[in-house]
Design a protein around this motif. Structure first.
Motif, PDB file in Angstrom:
ATOM      1  N   ARG A  76       3.300   7.745   5.082  1.00  0.00           N
ATOM      2  CA  ARG A  76       4.018   6.534   4.673  1.00  0.00           C
ATOM      3  C   ARG A  76       3.451   5.880   3.421  1.00  0.00           C
ATOM      4  N   TYR A  77       4.282   5.026   2.836  1.00  0.00           N
ATOM      5  CA  TYR A  77       3.869   4.321   1.632  1.00  0.00           C
ATOM      6  C   TYR A  77       3.526   2.877   1.953  1.00  0.00           C
ATOM      7  N   PHE A  78       2.785   2.262   1.027  1.00  0.00           N
ATOM      8  CA  PHE A  78       2.466   0.833   1.111  1.00  0.00           C
ATOM      9  C   PHE A  78       2.951   0.133  -0.140  1.00  0.00           C
ATOM     10  N   ARG A  79       3.240  -1.138   0.036  1.00  0.00           N
ATOM     11  CA  ARG A  79       3.377  -2.030  -1.106  1.00  0.00           C
ATOM     12  C   ARG A  79       2.401  -3.171  -0.841  1.00  0.00           C
ATOM     13  N   LEU A  80       1.241  -3.100  -1.500  1.00  0.00           N
ATOM     14  CA  LEU A  80       0.143  -4.001  -1.159  1.00  0.00           C
ATOM     15  C   LEU A  80       0.085  -5.184  -2.115  1.00  0.00           C
ATOM     16  N   ARG A  81      -0.148  -6.361  -1.556  1.00  0.00           N
ATOM     17  CA  ARG A  81      -0.360  -7.557  -2.374  1.00  0.00           C
ATOM     18  C   ARG A  81      -1.264  -8.523  -1.627  1.00  0.00           C
ATOM     19  N   LEU A  82      -1.858  -9.435  -2.371  1.00  0.00           N
ATOM     20  CA  LEU A  82      -2.555 -10.530  -1.722  1.00  0.00           C
ATOM     21  C   LEU A  82      -1.495 -11.544  -1.302  1.00  0.00           C
ATOM     22  N   ALA A  83      -1.655 -12.099  -0.098  1.00  0.00           N
ATOM     23  CA  ALA A  83      -0.585 -12.925   0.473  1.00  0.00           C
ATOM     24  C   ALA A  83      -0.293 -14.156  -0.375  1.00  0.00           C
TER      25      ALA A  83
END
Ligand SMILES: [Cu+2]
Length: 482
Positions: free
Chosen positions: A255-262
């Motif tokens: 699977r893929y992620f789309r990561l960010r700081l909240a």
């Protein structure tokens, strides 16, 4: 988890049968791994664990030119979700495997012993190694056997990883724990004032399904609600109010992620699969598919001591929690590190003269250019020093979640490449630098350029959604000596 409402929605979007390539992968590659017979997932317990930093493995012997290691692949019982014991497949008993720290110009030699009851093959992902040390899918270690892998480390500093590659088994083996970090450094990198030591931390991020009895169950990603960092379910990480270098790994099988700081705040990308970028790039969100690595520097001095910020995955399913990791800022600390405007010198852009095209497809089978992997068939024959431009297409169309499988990630062994174009236009924000794995969303097309070398022999290219490569979405490349 897949519920009835979602199921109906997906059925409406194109026919339920067509939407579950996982079933096909399971049937093709790994009959035991299908989505059938799931027990209850353990209740999610976010932020119950402190995040461990994987231990650094010590060599058993050092010579003038090489560091020698020994590793045993064996089962171990670990706590992934608080209060539950899960049996996993490990390198050296740890989940994920221990970190190897290597230096450019010094060889690493690892004796790997397989104490599991399945065959394994150890691949150094991103490593420039001789074919016989590449961990090819048919070149396996039988249960009870061992073999020596030699890694010459004649390449630049980069965040590599080692993981299983045994044909048809790699997805399940990696999912069950056969993956670890390999951090290669060099003089150029060590001269930079980047955060180092305890402020340079790998974050190995992956999904899992831990059931209420603790079983780690290999199944499709839409049935994997647990998100792990360094082997623990959604941990917290106590940090000082200063800069950290965080080496992000997407170690998911599928699977893929789309990561960010909240809070949406910026951080600085300094590296990619193949090491440091030429110059830092400001980012707020990172899309990563299985196999990719992104090095970032996050400055926690912007947060007051006593506060927290969550790393979240905006690519999570609507039925899942987006939280991945909580950073708790717990103390002040002196910080002499900084991110310079120039980070490194990239090798010249390959001047491709040979063009090739690759089409990745899930239906009716997991194929590249219409064929599944055959170890006895060379799909590409090239020569050491050949500069090439490859066009890679994901011809699947977009499907609503939870079907992650229309995403592909294209990985080449032996070489790093540059991404030249995405969908006929400029490259995406995380296509920068030297890459060995590139993300292809539904319908996307990328052009990449590489120069083959420095070894002749048999190597691979494949989708790094490991459920796909296990199902045959993989090709053989023969590199001939000049
Ligand atoms: Cu794929």
């Amino acid at each position: 988890m897949l519920n009835r409402r979602n199921l109906l929605k997906f059925a409406a979007a194109g026919g339920a049968a067509a939407l579950f390539p996982w079933d096909r992968v399971a049937a093709l590659g790994n009959p035991a791994a299908g989505p059938a017979a799931l027990a209850d997932a353990a209740p999610a317990a976010p932020f119950a664990h402190a995040m461990p930093v994987p231990r650094v493995l010590r060599p058993v012997r050092r010579t003038h030119t090489a560091d020698h290691y020994r590793m045993h692949m064996r089962e171990a019982d670990v706590e992934i979700v608080k209060g539950l014991t899960s049996r996993v497949r490990t390198y050296e008993g740890t989940f994920p495997g221990p970190t190897i720290r290597a230096r450019s110009g010094r060889e690493v030699v690892i004796r790997q012993t397989n104490d599991l009851d399945v065959p394994t093959a150890v691949h150094l992902h991103g490593g420039h190694v001789l074919s016989e040390h590449d961990g090819l899918p048919m070149d396996t270690i039988a249960p009870g056997d061992s073999r020596l892998y030699r890694y010459p480390n004649t390449q630049r500093a980069s965040s590599l990883w080692y993981h299983d590659h045994a044909h048809h088994l790699e997805a399940e083996n990696v999912f069950k724990g056969l993956h670890g970090q390999y951090l290669l450094t060099d003089r150029e990198e060590r001269r930079l004032p980047l955060p180092r030591g305890r402020y340079d931390v790998p974050l190995v991020i992956r999904d899992a399904r831990v059931e209420s009895d603790g079983t780690l169950k290999y199944t499709r990603p839409s049935d994997c609600p647990n998100m792990l960092v360094n082997g623990k379910e959604r941990p917290y990480f106590q940090v000082a109010a200063r800069k950290y270098r965080l080496r992000l790994y997407n170690a998911c099988a599928n699977r893929y992620f789309r990561l960010r700081l909240a809070d949406g705040s910026e951080f600085t990308q300094i590296g990619s699969d193949g090491g440091l970028l030429a110059e830092p790039v400001r980012q707020t969100e990172l899309t990563m598919l299985g196999g990719e690595r992104i090095d970032v520097v996050v400055d926690f001095s912007r947060y007051p001591v006593g506060s927290s910020v969550v790393l979240e995955n905006t690519g999570a399913l609507p039925t899942e929690r987006p939280e991945v990791l909580r950073f708790d800022v717990v103390r002040e600390a002196r910080d002499r590190s900084r991110v310079p405007d120039r980070l490194s010198e990239l090798p010249p852009m390959p001047n491709g003269t040979v063009e090739r095209e690759f089409v990745l497809q899930t239906f009716p089978e997991m194929t590249i250019n219409g064929v599944t992997y055959d170890p006895n068939r060379a799909d590409v024959v090239t020569t050491v020093g050949s500069s090439e431009v490859w066009t890679i297409r994901n011809i699947e169309s977009a499907v609503a979640p939870p079907d992650f499988h229309v995403w592909h990630s294209f990985h080449t062994h032996l070489v790093m490449f540059r991404v030249l174009e995405r969908n006929g236009g400029p490259v995406g924000p995380t296509d920068v630098g030297l890459k060995d794995t590139v993300t292809l969303g539904p319908g996307e097309e990328v052009k990449i350029a590489m120069t083959w070398g420095e070894y002749a022999g048999e190597y691979l290219f494949h989708c790094h959604q490991l459920g796909h490569s296990s199902g045959g979405q993989m090709g053989r490349i023969d590199v001939r000596a000049r």
